[in-house]
Every structure is written in structure tokens, then in C-alpha cells.
Design a protein around this motif. Sequence first.
Motif, PDB file in Angstrom:
ATOM      1  N   SER A  94      91.917  62.446  50.628  1.00 37.69           N
ATOM      2  CA  SER A  94      92.642  61.188  50.412  1.00 37.69           C
ATOM      3  C   SER A  94      93.464  61.240  49.135  1.00 37.69           C
ATOM      4  CB  SER A  94      91.664  60.010  50.360  1.00 37.69           C
ATOM      5  OG  SER A  94      90.967  59.877  51.578  1.00 37.69           O
ATOM      6  N   VAL A  95      92.851  61.724  48.047  1.00 32.42           N
ATOM      7  CA  VAL A  95      93.571  61.813  46.771  1.00 32.42           C
ATOM      8  C   VAL A  95      94.759  62.747  46.891  1.00 32.42           C
ATOM      9  CG1 VAL A  95      93.413  62.625  44.385  1.00 32.42           C
ATOM     10  CG2 VAL A  95      91.593  61.199  45.337  1.00 32.42           C
ATOM     11  N   GLU A  96      94.554  63.894  47.518  1.00 36.43           N
ATOM     12  CA  GLU A  96      95.633  64.858  47.675  1.00 36.43           C
ATOM     13  C   GLU A  96      96.742  64.295  48.560  1.00 36.43           C
ATOM     14  OE1 GLU A  96      98.152  68.000  47.675  1.00 36.43           O
ATOM     15  OE2 GLU A  96      96.471  67.604  46.326  1.00 36.43           O
ATOM     16  N   HIS A  97      96.342  63.634  49.655  1.00 38.76           N
ATOM     17  CA  HIS A  97      97.345  63.088  50.569  1.00 38.76           C
ATOM     18  C   HIS A  97      98.127  61.955  49.907  1.00 38.76           C
ATOM     19  CE1 HIS A  97      99.240  62.542  54.391  1.00 38.76           C
ATOM     20  NE2 HIS A  97      98.834  61.286  54.501  1.00 38.76           N
TER      21      HIS A  97
ATOM     22  N   ILE B  92      84.424  66.484  59.428  1.00 41.18           N
ATOM     23  CA  ILE B  92      84.185  65.039  59.476  1.00 41.18           C
ATOM     24  C   ILE B  92      84.997  64.324  58.390  1.00 41.18           C
ATOM     25  CG2 ILE B  92      82.445  63.241  59.209  1.00 41.18           C
ATOM     26  CD1 ILE B  92      80.419  65.174  60.404  1.00 41.18           C
ATOM     27  N   GLY B  93      85.075  64.920  57.191  1.00 43.78           N
ATOM     28  CA  GLY B  93      85.883  64.333  56.124  1.00 43.78           C
ATOM     29  C   GLY B  93      87.351  64.259  56.489  1.00 43.78           C
ATOM     30  N   TYR B  94      87.843  65.283  57.179  1.00 42.28           N
ATOM     31  CA  TYR B  94      89.242  65.301  57.641  1.00 42.28           C
ATOM     32  C   TYR B  94      89.488  64.178  58.642  1.00 42.28           C
ATOM     33  CZ  TYR B  94      93.556  67.114  59.725  1.00 42.28           C
ATOM     34  OH  TYR B  94      94.843  67.258  60.187  1.00 42.28           O
ATOM     35  N   LEU B  95      88.551  64.017  59.589  1.00 48.41           N
ATOM     36  CA  LEU B  95      88.679  62.948  60.583  1.00 48.41           C
ATOM     37  C   LEU B  95      88.580  61.570  59.928  1.00 48.41           C
ATOM     38  CD1 LEU B  95      86.508  64.453  63.477  1.00 48.41           C
ATOM     39  CD2 LEU B  95      89.009  64.376  63.313  1.00 48.41           C
ATOM     40  N   MET B  96      87.676  61.428  58.967  1.00 47.74           N
ATOM     41  CA  MET B  96      87.545  60.153  58.246  1.00 47.74           C
ATOM     42  C   MET B  96      88.845  59.788  57.531  1.00 47.74           C
ATOM     43  SD  MET B  96      83.719  60.615  56.609  1.00 47.74           S
ATOM     44  CE  MET B  96      83.924  59.238  55.470  1.00 47.74           C
ATOM     45  N   THR B  97      89.498  60.784  56.955  1.00 45.47           N
ATOM     46  CA  THR B  97      90.756  60.530  56.250  1.00 45.47           C
ATOM     47  C   THR B  97      91.828  60.015  57.195  1.00 45.47           C
ATOM     48  OG1 THR B  97      90.224  62.313  54.689  1.00 45.47           O
ATOM     49  CG2 THR B  97      92.507  61.547  54.752  1.00 45.47           C
ATOM     50  N   ASN B  98      91.973  60.666  58.362  1.00 46.85           N
ATOM     51  CA  ASN B  98      93.002  60.242  59.312  1.00 46.85           C
ATOM     52  C   ASN B  98      92.697  58.879  59.912  1.00 46.85           C
ATOM     53  OD1 ASN B  98      95.216  62.170  59.581  1.00 46.85           O
ATOM     54  ND2 ASN B  98      93.658  63.636  60.155  1.00 46.85           N
ATOM     55  N   VAL B  99      91.409  58.596  60.170  1.00 49.58           N
ATOM     56  CA  VAL B  99      91.047  57.275  60.680  1.00 49.58           C
ATOM     57  C   VAL B  99      91.363  56.197  59.638  1.00 49.58           C
ATOM     58  CG1 VAL B  99      89.107  55.805  61.361  1.00 49.58           C
ATOM     59  CG2 VAL B  99      89.292  58.112  62.291  1.00 49.58           C
ATOM     60  N   SER B 100      91.060  56.489  58.373  1.00 51.39           N
ATOM     61  CA  SER B 100      91.348  55.530  57.298  1.00 51.39           C
ATOM     62  C   SER B 100      92.846  55.285  57.169  1.00 51.39           C
ATOM     63  CB  SER B 100      90.785  56.044  55.971  1.00 51.39           C
ATOM     64  OG  SER B 100      89.382  56.177  56.038  1.00 51.39           O
ATOM     65  N   ILE B 101      93.631  56.350  57.290  1.00 45.92           N
ATOM     66  CA  ILE B 101      95.094  56.197  57.225  1.00 45.92           C
ATOM     67  C   ILE B 101      95.582  55.332  58.375  1.00 45.92           C
ATOM     68  CG2 ILE B 101      97.275  57.448  57.456  1.00 45.92           C
ATOM     69  CD1 ILE B 101      95.944  59.783  55.981  1.00 45.92           C
ATOM     70  N   TRP B 102      95.052  55.572  59.565  1.00 49.47           N
ATOM     71  CA  TRP B 102      95.461  54.808  60.745  1.00 49.47           C
ATOM     72  C   TRP B 102      95.132  53.324  60.590  1.00 49.47           C
ATOM     73  CZ3 TRP B 102      92.305  52.622  64.807  1.00 49.47           C
ATOM     74  CH2 TRP B 102      93.053  52.134  65.879  1.00 49.47           C
TER      75      TRP B 102
END
Length: 425
Positions: free
Chosen positions: A33-36, A358-368
Motif C-alpha cells: 500500500s505504501v509503495e503503491h 494474501i497481502g497482494y489481494l488485500m491491497t487490490n481489494v482495498s483499492i477497489w
Amino acid sequence: MLVRLTLASVKARKLMAGLTVFSIAVSMFVLFSVEHLRGEVRQNFERAVSGVDLIVGARTSQLNLLLFSVFHVGSPSSNISWNDYLTLADAKSVKWAIPISLGDSHQGFPVVGTTDQYFTHFRYGNKNAVDFTLGHAFTQPRDMVLGATVAQELGYQLGQEVVLAHGTGKVSFTHHNQFPFIAVGVLQATGTPIDQSVFVPIESIDSMHSVSERRTISRHSSEHMNSDIHEDDHAQHSVIDSNLQLSAVYLGLTSKIATLQVQRAINTDKQAPMSAILPGVALAELWNLMKGVETSLSLVSSLILFAAMLGMLTMLLASIHERQREIAVLRALGANAFLIVLMIECEAIFLALSGCIIGYLMTNVSIWLSADYVQTQYGLLLSPLGYSDAVLQYVLLGLGLAMILALVPAVSAYRRALSNGLSAK
């Protein structure tokens, strides 16, 4: 066989393994999240202005000129005259010139006085044109164009009558009630300060303030004032007061060489004290000022990941004593001590990789889930987290830490396997 043994071992301790994976996933979520966000913020900085070769304003610092003319933060130290703008626009090397007048607002959103050239020549992002979702550019003195965020947050539609306020604060005690504007267009979302801006004809800025001054000084009757306003509406498109003051001018030049030549000529002109900046250079300087914050966030995120990996190490160490019987059975079946080490290393890699996924998926779900809110509240466009070198580096960092820290329980299990042989103590 090694994979089956690893999966069976993880399944036997599914609760502790699940908690470990979850802690790693949360750490990777923070890292991703921080990097994105860092990348998205930088892209939004860089996409704020594109296709503009020079920004010209009164003599001031490079960052100040960029901040108030593009991001509408702060205010100019001085203004430039309409005649200076005409001189710039008539220069042989200049293809187009867009005047910008700032200083008014509506409900906390900045009002930008400009011409229809803004919608024709201004670019953002990868030289994307400014398009309309509804309506069109202004053609009449009281026409107004709304940025996407302004229209969405205030719930304005085409035909909405809007009264502007003097000053850039959210609360103003001076409103231009005698000069209302009508919304005739709504711009597409750009993820730039355009979304949070209100655009009006630059001639109307002068007329609006002139009417306000005459009303304050003369205090004519309302009928006479209405007559004055109609006269202003009729004349303002044909004649612009040469005393009109501008905050900045966007210039498009004929070539890169011409850009540097015009910049040098403006910056060294002693008769007209103005500054000309290259937007790309100024944006890079502005971003460099944020390097310390960026580095701090990355460091904190890495420490969180390291803490999660220590939790995994604790789980593996705690399980070594419980796994003496398991290790003895494996030794009885012919497994050597090195295979025991590999099994524990594979278990650590499996846990870390699962946490990364799972962290990668959590990041994309949070962005969505948060993309619309972030765009509305902060004017920041968030794209899904895709593949990037930074994502790969963080995954490799997680796996590398897992392998290194897993050596401690792996070596412990190896020694126990050698010392205990086939017996379980």
C-alpha cells in the motif's frame, strides 16, 4: 515428497500457521500500500500538467510559481499585467498562451479565470486533453465549467446558478452576489487539481470585481446596478481592460530550443520582472522535497514486515519441541538430517509466500473499495496494483527474510535430529 511433507506439517499446526500467514499478509499489505500510494502520488504530481512548455508568473521562486499556478496552493507574490500576457502571446516562438487568474473561490474550491484556449491546449497525464462529461466550454460571460470533484461533491448539475466568493478560504465574508454564474459544463475526472477547480471566463473576473467595487463605492440603486451589469455583459467579450492582472500564463512553444531561449529571455528581462519555469523540472524538485517522508514510510513498512517474520520464527522455534516425534518418524523412514532442514525452510517459504499473495489481494481489494472515496476527498486516482519491480522486490525481501530467519529453527532441528537419532525425547 518434500512438498507433501511441508503441507502436512503446516496442516498439523494450522492455527499457528494461519496466524503467522495473517501477520505476514498484513505486513505485506502495508508495504504494498505504501509503495503503491507513493507511486500513485508521484504519478498524480507528474500528470498535473503536461504539454505546457513554460509557466510564466511574476518574479518568484520556482516552487512557489508551480504550487499556486498548477496546484492552487499559496498565492502569487505579485501579478503580471494583461499587456505582458499579450506580449508573450504575440512572440514569434509562442504557439499558444493561456492566461490564468486566481484569487476567488466557491465553497473552498479555487476559481480559475481563463479562456477557452485552456480546454483546447492544456494537457495532463500522458498529454491527455481535457474532455467534458456534460455540457461544453464557456461561450458567454456568465458561463462556468466545473471540475469533476466539484460537481460530484456539491451535487451541481448543468444550469446550476453559482455565486463566487472573494479569497481562497472555505469561509468568505465577501460574495459576488451581483454577478452569478451558470454551470454549462462538467469536466471528466483527471486525478489532478483540475477536478477540484471552477473555471470561468477571465473577462468575467474583471467584470465581477469591477461591479463589486462600483457597488461598494457608489452604492447605486439596484435598478441602476442591474443596468451596469448588463452593460458589462455586453462589452466584456469584446474589450478586456488592459489593467487586468493575471496570476500566471501557460505557454506552448514551437520547439525545445525555443523553450530554453524564451525562458532565458523572460528570466533575464529587467523591464518586466517575470519568472519562467519548466514544469517538469519544478515537479521533480517538488518531489525531491518529499524524499524524506517517502523513505521514512518505506523504513517503517520494512520494520513491520521484519516484526511479522520474527513472529514466524517464534512459531517455528516453538514447534521444534513438539515435532520431535515427527522428526524421529521421518528419520526412521530414511530421511536424513539435511532433509529435515529443507522441510523447515520450505515451510517458512510457504508461509511467507502465502502471506505475500494474501497481502497482494488485500491491497487490490482495498483499492477497489476506497478508490471512489479517495478520488472524491483527495482528488487522487488510484489504479489497481499490478506487477512492478517494487512489488517483486518486496516479495523477494519477504521470502529472503523468511529463509534467513528459518535457519535458526532449521539448524536446531538438524542438531536434534543428529543427537537424538531415531528416538523421540
